[in-house]
Each structure stands twice: as C-alpha cells, then as structure tokens.
Design an enzyme around this catalytic site. Structure first.
Site, PDB file in Angstrom:
ATOM      1  N   HIS A  76     -16.216  21.536 -21.329  1.00  0.00           N
ATOM      2  CA  HIS A  76     -15.076  22.127 -20.626  1.00  0.00           C
ATOM      3  C   HIS A  76     -15.538  23.216 -19.667  1.00  0.00           C
ATOM      4  O   HIS A  76     -15.046  23.323 -18.540  1.00  0.00           O
ATOM      5  CB  HIS A  76     -14.092  22.682 -21.661  1.00  0.00           C
ATOM      6  CG  HIS A  76     -12.976  23.471 -21.073  1.00  0.00           C
ATOM      7  ND1 HIS A  76     -12.931  24.853 -21.128  1.00  0.00           N
ATOM      8  CD2 HIS A  76     -11.870  23.092 -20.396  1.00  0.00           C
ATOM      9  CE1 HIS A  76     -11.836  25.271 -20.527  1.00  0.00           C
ATOM     10  NE2 HIS A  76     -11.163  24.233 -20.073  1.00  0.00           N
ATOM     11  N   GLU A 112     -17.036  21.712 -16.580  1.00  0.00           N
ATOM     12  CA  GLU A 112     -15.957  21.221 -15.704  1.00  0.00           C
ATOM     13  C   GLU A 112     -15.425  22.353 -14.829  1.00  0.00           C
ATOM     14  O   GLU A 112     -15.175  22.169 -13.634  1.00  0.00           O
ATOM     15  CB  GLU A 112     -14.852  20.618 -16.574  1.00  0.00           C
ATOM     16  CG  GLU A 112     -13.563  20.297 -15.835  1.00  0.00           C
ATOM     17  CD  GLU A 112     -12.332  20.758 -16.586  1.00  0.00           C
ATOM     18  OE1 GLU A 112     -11.485  21.439 -15.957  1.00  0.00           O
ATOM     19  OE2 GLU A 112     -12.220  20.458 -17.787  1.00  0.00           O
ATOM     20  N   HIS A 113     -15.254  23.545 -15.409  1.00  0.00           N
ATOM     21  CA  HIS A 113     -14.807  24.707 -14.632  1.00  0.00           C
ATOM     22  C   HIS A 113     -15.846  25.079 -13.566  1.00  0.00           C
ATOM     23  O   HIS A 113     -15.514  25.309 -12.403  1.00  0.00           O
ATOM     24  CB  HIS A 113     -14.589  25.910 -15.557  1.00  0.00           C
ATOM     25  CG  HIS A 113     -13.238  25.963 -16.180  1.00  0.00           C
ATOM     26  ND1 HIS A 113     -12.350  26.991 -15.980  1.00  0.00           N
ATOM     27  CD2 HIS A 113     -12.605  25.102 -17.016  1.00  0.00           C
ATOM     28  CE1 HIS A 113     -11.244  26.779 -16.650  1.00  0.00           C
ATOM     29  NE2 HIS A 113     -11.379  25.633 -17.303  1.00  0.00           N
ATOM     30  N   GLU A 156     -16.261  33.140 -14.705  1.00  0.00           N
ATOM     31  CA  GLU A 156     -15.608  31.979 -15.307  1.00  0.00           C
ATOM     32  C   GLU A 156     -15.689  32.014 -16.832  1.00  0.00           C
ATOM     33  O   GLU A 156     -14.799  31.503 -17.507  1.00  0.00           O
ATOM     34  CB  GLU A 156     -16.212  30.682 -14.762  1.00  0.00           C
ATOM     35  CG  GLU A 156     -15.253  29.508 -14.786  1.00  0.00           C
ATOM     36  CD  GLU A 156     -13.994  29.754 -13.948  1.00  0.00           C
ATOM     37  OE1 GLU A 156     -12.955  29.128 -14.271  1.00  0.00           O
ATOM     38  OE2 GLU A 156     -14.044  30.553 -12.988  1.00  0.00           O
ATOM     39  N   GLU A 182      -8.364  31.578 -21.497  1.00  0.00           N
ATOM     40  CA  GLU A 182      -7.727  30.300 -21.814  1.00  0.00           C
ATOM     41  C   GLU A 182      -7.729  30.064 -23.327  1.00  0.00           C
ATOM     42  O   GLU A 182      -6.736  29.601 -23.898  1.00  0.00           O
ATOM     43  CB  GLU A 182      -8.456  29.166 -21.090  1.00  0.00           C
ATOM     44  CG  GLU A 182      -7.791  27.811 -21.212  1.00  0.00           C
ATOM     45  CD  GLU A 182      -8.494  26.731 -20.413  1.00  0.00           C
ATOM     46  OE1 GLU A 182      -8.045  25.569 -20.491  1.00  0.00           O
ATOM     47  OE2 GLU A 182      -9.487  27.026 -19.725  1.00  0.00           O
TER      48      GLU A 182
END
Length: 425
Positions: A49, A52-53, A122, A129
């Site tokens: 994940h 992907e960011h 990030e 998140e």
C-alpha cells in the site's frame, strides 16, 4: 474467443488485454500487479500500500505535481488501490489521450525516485490513514475479523500496515520490495474503450517491454480459524462481523455462494434485512458478503446495532443463518439470481468496470470470461445447490468480531451453540 476482447502475451510474460468498445468516448487503462498485502513479510506489512502511494510522488522526469497536472490537463484521472492479493494502477482519459495514460503509468512504475522528503511526508499521510481507520469502528472491525480468521498469517494482516512498521519504511525498503515483486510475468495491462488492440500492444511493448522479471514471492497456504475479537469502546453502537470459512474464486460453489449471500443478506428483500431491520428495527445496517481469494474465502455478515438491541440481534441473526438451508424457496433463489445477473450485465455499461473485470479475470483464471458464461453459471444455480452450499459454509465454526459497548454481547461459546457448534477448537 470473446467478441471485442483480445489478449497478447509479451516475451517477458506480461499480458496485454483489450476490450474494444466504440460506443464511448473514454478509455480506461489498468495495470494489475500480482503483489499485495499477502506477499509481505510481517516486518514490512503495509509496504504494498505504501509503494502504491509513493509511485505518484515523482519520477526522474516529473514531480508529483507535474504528474497530477499532466493527467488533469486532458481532463483525465489517475489513481490506484491495494488489496491483499494485488495492486492496481489505473487511468481514465478521453480516447485521444490513451497514449498519455499509458506513458504516465509506465513512468510511475519504472522511474519513481522515492525521494526522501516525499517519503517522509507520505509515511505520515499513511499513518493518518491508519489512525482514521482505527477511529472508524465500522471500518476497523473488518481488520479485526480478518486477523482473527487468519491469525499470524499474511492473509490476516491489515492492508494498510501498522503505525510502527510504516514509520520504519526507508527508500531501500520500498525499492527492494518493488524490485522483488513487480515482475513483468505477474503483471496484466488491460484497457477498455475505443482501443485498437495491435496499436495498444505496440505502445505497451515500447513502454513496458523490458520490464524486469523476478522470481515469484512465496505465499503461505491459508488456515482459517474460529475465534473471537472484542474491543470495548465508549460509542453508541456495537459493530459486529460474524463470518465463516467461504470459497475461493475457483471453487465450484463460487456462484452458488454469491446467490446464497444475496438472498441471505444482499439487498432490501433479503432475509436478514427484512427480519432484522424491517420487521424488528434492530439495526440501521446489516448485510452479508462473500470475500474470495485465489485459494480461500470468507462468508460474513456485518451489522451495526445499539447497545440494548445487540442482545436481541445475535439470537435472531444466528437463527436466520441456521434455518436458511432448510427453508429456501424457489422464488427467493430466482430473485437473487436476477440481482446477480443484472449486476454482471450492468457492469458492461462502464468502461472502467470492464477494464477492471478483464484484468481481474486474467489474474484469477488466466483468461477472460465472457458475461454470457458468467450469466450461465448463475443460471445453473438451483435451490438444492444453494441449500447444500449453506450447509457446507455454516457447518464451519465462525469468527466473530465486536467493537463498541459490549456489556450485552453474549459469549462466543454461546454464539457457537446457537449455530449448532460446541465450544473449543
């Protein structure tokens, strides 16, 4: 051969698939990578994940802002998502800009710099998140449920990872994971819209033709366990998931389980909705679902209810689940089949849905599956086969997960007894 669908495998093993649809003005391009949370060692859980960011945070030729501005300058969109078994990157543009869409996807997957400043920012975005998910009880309860069903297994770990692990990620972590898992022979590029297959394949070969090939990461076979997770919270509602060992994508009962879930709790006419919400008013939200993997699956029910209502909800939910196999009616089976067939056929109206379905089918089955074949498999489901599937699934000992005020939630052993199981392993 499916009409308008063509596939080509490049020498590297990368599969290119197109679904030509000339009645629309847009093209959706998807890049599927067979790398998700299930492929991660525990010490880097969440890296799929996070990668992907980071793919959108700048390449050797474009900054993160330039990537965003370039796709939006033509009215397009660029995004991605990560699951337990794959990561998907996708772009939607007008037909004249499909070359740009593919070029941008190639750039972020081949040339990302993983700049240290961007990486630091990030990390904190992903941490936020994770914290948002933890603060959202009707979200985090599913992670608790999955962890309980597949304890100490990659399949049971959260897709987002955990805060300490995400904060440990470095440039080397991201680069090494991408180098080891993003392999041409585990990638599928699919497109739907007014796409010329041969021209699209030529573009893919130019952009991805020399994409590296690496050894496939090993994945452990799944081992489903019955169990119970409870987290007391001072909130208004109890959020619960009760689930059973389900079926894989390739299981003969896959479509039968989908029909079962639809009539059990899949819509407003379903048994759970009618009995528990409409007749008794015990919940605002209740539904069943089938979540399949390549070699395993889950059949589960989610419900959100009040602290006082939960003591009545659980017995009714268990009773409605136990009685399904012996009380099925032809009419509800046919109604559920009609809902599934409509879902398949309505999906044909969306280029994005078609491109995603095409990539997913090739990942799972190794080839495209026509809508006609899917509808035929739904049509072949009978009341008898649904009853047999219900007995198969509900004979497994369940997993339960609860978040909220739990003083009136009965014990896991009591729930097992209501479902016809004895306590213990």
């Amino acid at each position: 051969m499916i009409e308008n669908v063509r596939t080509t495998r490049l020498p590297s093993g990368l599969v290119v698939a197109t679904d030509r649809l000339d009645t629309v003005e847009s093209v959706t391009v998807n890049v599927w990578v067979n790398a998700g949370a299930r492929h991660e060692p525990a010490e880097i859980n969440g890296i799929s994940h996070f990668l992907e960011h980071m793919a959108f945070k700048g390449t050797h030729t474009r900054s993160a802002r330039q990537i965003a501005e370039e796709i939006e300058a033509v009215g397009g969109s660029l995004n991605a998502y990560t699951s337990r078994e794959n990561t998907a990157y996708y772009a939607k543009v007008l037909k004249a800009d499909q070359g740009l869409a593919l070029e941008l996807l190639a750039d972020i997957l081949r040339n990302s710099t993983f700049d240290e400043e961007e990486l630091a920012r990030e990390r904190e975005v992903v941490v936020q998140e994770i914290l948002w998910a933890i603060d959202t009880p009707d979200d985090i309860v599913f992670d608790y449920f999955q962890e309980t069903a597949f304890p100490n297994q990659a399949l049971g770990r959260p897709v987002l990872g955990t805060v300490p692990v995400v904060r440990s990620f470095t440039q080397d972590t991201v680069r090494d994971y991408m180098r080891n898992t993003y392999s041409a022979d585990r990638m599928i590029i699919s497109a739907c819209g007014p796409v010329d297959h041969d021209a699209f394949v030529a573009r893919v070969a130019e952009q991805f033709g020399d994409f590296p090939v690496t050894a496939a990461p090993s994945i452990e076979p799944p081992a489903f366990h019955s169990g119970d997770w409870r987290e007391e919270r001072d909130i208004e509602q109890v959020h619960m998931v009760m689930g059973f060992e389900g079926v894989s994508y390739t299981d003969p009962d896959y479509y039968t389980a989908a029909v079962l879930s639809t009539l059990h709790g899949g819509g407003m006419s379903s048994r759970l909705f009618q009995e528990i919400r409409e007749k008794r008013g015990l919940v605002y939200s209740i539904y069943s679902y089938v979540s399949s993997h390549l070699d395993s699956g889950i059949y589960a029910v989610y419900a959100g209810t009040g602290q006082n209502e939960v003591s009545e909800l659980i017995p009714v939910l268990c009773e409605e689940t136990v009685r399904v196999a012996d009380t099925l009616e032809d009419g509800e089976v046919e109604r559920a089949k009609a809902q599934l067939k409509a879902s398949v056929l309505m999906g044909l109206e969306s280029p994005s849905s078609r491109a995603e379905t095409l990539g997913r089918q090739i990942q799972i089955y190794g080839h495209p599956v026509s809508s006609k074949e899917m509808v035929e498999k739904v049509e072949a489901v009978t009341r008898e086969s649904v009853a047999a599937c219900a007995r198969r699934i509900f004979s497994t000992k369940p997993v339960t997960a609860f978040v909220g005020p739990l003083s009136r939630v009965e014990s896991h052993d009591s729930i097992l007894a209501r479902l016809g199981h004895t306590a213990g392993a």
